[in-house]
Design a protein around this motif. Structure first.
Motif, PDB file in Angstrom:
ATOM      1  N   ARG A 203      57.871-130.024 -31.770  1.00  0.00           N
ATOM      2  CA  ARG A 203      56.963-129.576 -30.714  1.00  0.00           C
ATOM      3  C   ARG A 203      56.704-128.094 -30.882  1.00  0.00           C
ATOM      4  NH1 ARG A 203      57.953-131.391 -24.373  1.00  0.00           N
ATOM      5  NH2 ARG A 203      55.871-130.849 -23.616  1.00  0.00           N
ATOM      6  N   PHE A 204      55.979-127.745 -31.924  1.00  0.00           N
ATOM      7  CA  PHE A 204      55.706-126.328 -32.180  1.00  0.00           C
ATOM      8  C   PHE A 204      54.306-126.113 -32.728  1.00  0.00           C
ATOM      9  CE2 PHE A 204      56.363-127.611 -36.443  1.00  0.00           C
ATOM     10  CZ  PHE A 204      57.605-128.227 -36.559  1.00  0.00           C
ATOM     11  N   MET A 205      53.548-127.188 -32.860  1.00  0.00           N
ATOM     12  CA  MET A 205      52.219-127.046 -33.458  1.00  0.00           C
ATOM     13  C   MET A 205      51.260-126.356 -32.480  1.00  0.00           C
ATOM     14  SD  MET A 205      50.175-129.857 -35.700  1.00  0.00           S
ATOM     15  CE  MET A 205      50.385-131.091 -34.442  1.00  0.00           C
ATOM     16  N   ASN A 206      50.493-125.408 -32.989  1.00  0.00           N
ATOM     17  CA  ASN A 206      49.467-124.800 -32.128  1.00  0.00           C
ATOM     18  C   ASN A 206      48.107-125.439 -32.383  1.00  0.00           C
ATOM     19  OD1 ASN A 206      48.125-123.307 -34.260  1.00  0.00           O
ATOM     20  ND2 ASN A 206      49.845-121.888 -34.216  1.00  0.00           N
ATOM     21  N   LYS A 207      47.167-125.165 -31.476  1.00  0.00           N
ATOM     22  CA  LYS A 207      45.863-125.837 -31.540  1.00  0.00           C
ATOM     23  C   LYS A 207      45.082-125.488 -32.802  1.00  0.00           C
ATOM     24  CE  LYS A 207      45.334-126.031 -26.561  1.00  0.00           C
ATOM     25  NZ  LYS A 207      44.836-125.213 -25.431  1.00  0.00           N
TER      26      LYS A 207
ATOM     27  N   TRP B  74      55.180-122.974 -22.749  1.00  0.00           N
ATOM     28  CA  TRP B  74      53.778-123.307 -23.038  1.00  0.00           C
ATOM     29  C   TRP B  74      53.674-124.758 -23.509  1.00  0.00           C
ATOM     30  CZ3 TRP B  74      50.791-125.258 -26.879  1.00  0.00           C
ATOM     31  CH2 TRP B  74      49.406-125.130 -26.725  1.00  0.00           C
ATOM     32  N   HIS B  75      54.567-125.158 -24.390  1.00  0.00           N
ATOM     33  CA  HIS B  75      54.511-126.534 -24.908  1.00  0.00           C
ATOM     34  C   HIS B  75      54.796-127.558 -23.813  1.00  0.00           C
ATOM     35  CE1 HIS B  75      53.708-125.889 -29.161  1.00  0.00           C
ATOM     36  NE2 HIS B  75      54.576-124.906 -29.162  1.00  0.00           N
ATOM     37  N   ASP B 102      49.393-116.952 -31.100  1.00  0.00           N
ATOM     38  CA  ASP B 102      48.698-118.110 -31.676  1.00  0.00           C
ATOM     39  C   ASP B 102      48.507-119.237 -30.661  1.00  0.00           C
ATOM     40  OD1 ASP B 102      48.411-116.863 -34.076  1.00  0.00           O
ATOM     41  OD2 ASP B 102      50.048-117.910 -35.091  1.00  0.00           O
ATOM     42  N   LEU B 103      49.243-119.190 -29.569  1.00  0.00           N
ATOM     43  CA  LEU B 103      49.066-120.164 -28.480  1.00  0.00           C
ATOM     44  C   LEU B 103      48.161-119.588 -27.385  1.00  0.00           C
ATOM     45  CD1 LEU B 103      52.790-121.357 -28.154  1.00  0.00           C
ATOM     46  CD2 LEU B 103      50.922-122.575 -29.293  1.00  0.00           C
TER      47      LEU B 103
END
Lengths: 236, 236
Positions: A203-207, B74-75, B102-103
């Motif tokens: 759970r670390f992927m950014n958009k 955030w996640h 990046d978020l």
């Protein structure tokens, strides 16, 4: 909506991107990946169903994820045993191994005996960078994973499966269809051939990265580091 | 059974030991510490009670834990805002900051306005290495934390508290008594003076270290990276 897949080549690129422009360290990413794997084990194999988890680790990152997962499993109350026959000299893996030794987690060389004494197995032998032939000592390990009745959770790929095309048509992995798989970051194309329970973790992927690689961020619940996704139809 | 405490000096030693003979990297430990903080926020401030979390970060490791926590928040679906006025040039902190950028997590310079727009605050300004005087620009930040009605979760210590002796008898932190505290690895002696809800986080301690420093490993449940402990009587 289909849960889109990530080719082996793009999985490699995405990892490199997370660690360059994404500013993640491999320590961070491996910690979160291994944490995801441990949460999938917790879901598949609640403590009361049996605590003995055999973690089979390969020489690369997939094995590293397994080492991290084993540490978290120990903290949850499991009794992990590690099979790690081709140990990397890389400093990170040496450290992950030391962290397990400090918890008195046993390392074994006898895979068959360890399978016989396990309630659940984690297959962290080969991941998305696998291609070609299964080298020693892993052919008989993969045969044992294929033949055992102990449930197996595969990390990123059932070991020996081709990342794009799935199950091999011959060799030790022929007919290997483990009951569960956790795809890290995103499923690889092989999932089209997979018939068991399927989790996505990491759970670390950014958009920006999800869009660039045309990936779906699965719907994680609460604090979960994993999400179960259906395999048939690849729906979320 | 009393939940034993860890002096500032021993907390420093223990951290060094985890990173030398314990073979952990600071990336790993900070990831797990920040994850613990994010889980405490999730427990104290469920998403439906308001998503706007202000994370006040100091210049050192406490601030780094806050940066990691903000990313996990955030996640989970929160809307974190970061106040980070004294940014470390250290490469690790720069990377943690980039991961938030990046978020699209916003950074603010206006602490008072940010407090007014927050549903919950994380005080990650000073941790166990704090002693002496509160330097600029933090005196008025600590005053604001003391005076606000927005609930505050302090990380390791209410900022400005003496690690051994607790609340300061004068200065901006006089009378600062936040409603919640998360102690990382183990409570510090200041908890004797703390009156709110108390969590312990950092599920990575091994028995050798726990014994060496005469610490209790709290009873974590399931996959939780935190355990709530009572403050009165310091019982588990």
């Amino acid at each position: 909506m289909a849960l889109r897949t990530l080719s082996a080549k793009n999985a490699q690129k995405l990892d490199e991107e997370l660690m360059s422009s994404g500013a993640f360290s491999i320590d961070q990413l491996m910690e979160l990946a291994g944490l995801s794997v441990s949460q999938a084990v917790f879901k598949l194999q609640p403590l009361e169903k049996g605590k003995r988890i055999l973690v089979a680790c390969g020489p690369g990152n997939n094995g590293g994820d397994g080492l991290v997962a084993a540490r978290h499993l120990w903290h949850y109350g499991y009794e992990p045993t590690i099979y790690y026959p081709k140990q990397s000299k890389n400093e990170l893996y040496q450290r992950l191994k030391k962290q397990l030794e400090d918890l008195d987690v046993p390392f074994t060389d006898d895979f068959d005996a360890a399978v016989g004494a396990a309630d659940h197995i984690v297959d962290a032998i080969f991941g998305f960078s696998f291609s070609g032939e299964v080298r020693e000592p892993f052919p008989k390990v993969i045969q044992a994973l294929r033949d055992t009745k102990v449930p197996v959770l595969a990390v990123d790929a059932p070991s020996s499966w081709d990342i794009e095309n799935g199950p091999p048509s011959d060799g030790p992995g022929k007919g290997f269809q483990p009951p569960a798989l956790i795809s890290l970051t995103a499923p690889k194309p092989l999932v089209k051939h997979f018939k068991g329970r399927h989790f996505v973790g990491g759970r670390f992927m950014n958009k920006t990265i999800a869009e660039k690689y045309s990936l779906d961020v699965p719907k994680y619940e609460g604090l979960d580091q994993i999400a179960e996704v259906s395999v048939e139809g690849q729906k979320l």
